[in-house]
Design an enzyme around this catalytic site. Structure first.
Site, PDB file in Angstrom:
ATOM      1  N   LYS A  30      43.414  20.922 -21.786  1.00 37.31           N
ATOM      2  CA  LYS A  30      44.121  22.043 -21.330  1.00 37.31           C
ATOM      3  C   LYS A  30      44.587  22.576 -22.349  1.00 37.31           C
ATOM      4  O   LYS A  30      45.488  21.250 -23.107  1.00 37.31           O
ATOM      5  CB  LYS A  30      44.784  21.998 -20.645  1.00 37.31           C
ATOM      6  CG  LYS A  30      46.161  23.441 -20.019  1.00 37.31           C
ATOM      7  CD  LYS A  30      46.833  22.807 -19.136  1.00 37.31           C
ATOM      8  CE  LYS A  30      48.534  23.858 -19.806  1.00 37.31           C
ATOM      9  NZ  LYS A  30      49.984  23.527 -18.165  1.00 37.31           N
ATOM     10  N   GLY A  79      58.396  25.240 -15.574  1.00 37.04           N
ATOM     11  CA  GLY A  79      59.540  24.602 -15.114  1.00 37.04           C
ATOM     12  C   GLY A  79      60.589  25.856 -14.488  1.00 37.04           C
ATOM     13  O   GLY A  79      61.807  25.584 -13.316  1.00 37.04           O
ATOM     14  N   ALA A 107      51.869  27.567 -14.494  1.00 39.50           N
ATOM     15  CA  ALA A 107      54.001  28.089 -15.581  1.00 39.50           C
ATOM     16  C   ALA A 107      54.600  28.845 -14.155  1.00 39.50           C
ATOM     17  O   ALA A 107      54.312  30.456 -14.036  1.00 39.50           O
ATOM     18  CB  ALA A 107      54.222  28.361 -16.832  1.00 39.50           C
ATOM     19  N   GLY A 108      56.087  28.742 -13.951  1.00 40.21           N
ATOM     20  CA  GLY A 108      56.263  29.599 -13.102  1.00 40.21           C
ATOM     21  C   GLY A 108      56.610  29.840 -11.798  1.00 40.21           C
ATOM     22  O   GLY A 108      57.838  30.429 -10.830  1.00 40.21           O
ATOM     23  N   ASN A 147      53.357  21.851 -11.907  1.00 44.40           N
ATOM     24  CA  ASN A 147      53.790  20.489 -11.854  1.00 44.40           C
ATOM     25  C   ASN A 147      55.052  21.103 -11.626  1.00 44.40           C
ATOM     26  O   ASN A 147      55.404  20.313 -10.296  1.00 44.40           O
ATOM     27  CB  ASN A 147      53.186  20.306 -13.613  1.00 44.40           C
ATOM     28  CG  ASN A 147      54.122  18.724 -13.765  1.00 44.40           C
ATOM     29  OD1 ASN A 147      53.656  17.706 -14.220  1.00 44.40           O
ATOM     30  ND2 ASN A 147      54.205  18.448 -11.670  1.00 44.40           N
ATOM     31  N   THR A 148      55.988  21.072 -11.819  1.00 48.73           N
ATOM     32  CA  THR A 148      57.668  21.254 -11.337  1.00 48.73           C
ATOM     33  C   THR A 148      57.776  21.389  -9.811  1.00 48.73           C
ATOM     34  O   THR A 148      58.226  21.168  -9.677  1.00 48.73           O
ATOM     35  CB  THR A 148      58.215  22.088 -12.516  1.00 48.73           C
ATOM     36  OG1 THR A 148      57.966  22.035 -13.323  1.00 48.73           O
ATOM     37  CG2 THR A 148      59.335  21.685 -11.907  1.00 48.73           C
TER      38      THR A 148
END
Length: 262
Positions: A102, A163, A189-190, A211-212
């Site tokens: 990635k 995040g 993301a987001g 992830n987050t």
């Protein structure tokens, strides 16, 4: 829907949820969350996670063996094409000539917004060197097309800032990307909660990476399970085809013919 697989660089995966391995309290919690998510592909930040480069320290490889999961080394923390390429060359050595990666090249440490100029440059080099590149980028459909033309294996536009947990802020641009590129489009993301993941899949995205949203939840393992269900539900809803929207036009759910008095 066992035959509805996600295919990246010629390999099929049963799960459309890709999960990061950072920000958990320890590797044991990481493993528990990954198990609950059902993910086949796990991302690892080479600059932040030990996968053998730090001898004597606990290694993620011991908790998530590559025999069980497909590793997706990423270039989190890189701000130039040169740094990103160098990092993924290291990952290739550490993971026995592993080629699926990635790419992300960030523009600044505050927003973590992608630097698309450096991203394009790094992608060209990595593809020439035989890497299968899944690439984090903005939601610009023109850039997405250029990355596909370079030879990237998947386009990974942000839903909102890394995040942030703000969800999908511009579904219209995601639709434009989905209409213009043929390789898998994976929202990256987001995402903040399960409904965000479901919306991404309902739009037609082939997968979601997060992830987050899992690691920063009050109960990461339970959230991982919720995300698994959301991705599956969103995908089924997309395949089923939603009913058309009817502005100011109500239609009874139950048939009216044959009613008493009619």
């Amino acid at each position: 829907m066992s035959n509805d697989t996600l295919t990246i660089a010629g390999k099929a995966y049963s799960s459309r949820l890709l999960v990061g391995t950072g920000k958990y309290k320890d590797f044991a919690q990481t493993r528990a969350a990954i198990n609950a998510s059902g993910a086949d592909i796990v991302t690892v930040a080479i600059r932040r996670t030990n996968i053998g480069q730090n001898s004597g320290e606990a290694s993620l490889l011991d908790f998530l063996p590559p025999s069980e999961f497909t590793y997706l080394p990423n270039t989190a923390g890189c701000y130039s094409a040169d740094d990103a390429v160098r990092t993924l060359r290291l990952a290739r050595e550490l993971l026995d000539d592993h080629r699926l990666v990635k790419l992300e090249v960030l523009g600044d440490p505050q927003s973590l917004y992608p630097n698309v100029v450096e991203t394009l440059a790094a992608a060209k080099t990595l593809v020439k060197e035989g890497f299968e590149v899944m690439v984090y980028t903005s939601d610009d459909p023109i850039i997405a097309q250029q990355l596909e033309d370079i030879g990237c294996a998947a386009i990974m536009p942000l839903a909102s800032l890394i995040g942030s947990g703000m969800g999908i802020l511009n579904p219209w641009n995601l639709q434009l990307i989905l209409e213009r590129v043929k390789v898998p489009v994976i929202v990256d993301a987001g995402v903040g909660t399960a409904s965000d993941a479901a919306i991404a899949m309902e739009l037609g995205c082939q997968g979601v990476l997060m992830n987050t949203a899992i690691a920063a939840a009050q109960d990461p393992v339970l959230m991982a399970s919720a995300m698994k269900k959301a991705v599956e539900a969103g995908r089924e809803a997309y395949l089923a085809g939603r009913m058309p929207r009817k502005f100011y036009s109500a239609t009874p759910s139950s048939p009216t013919s044959g009613m008493i008095g009619r």
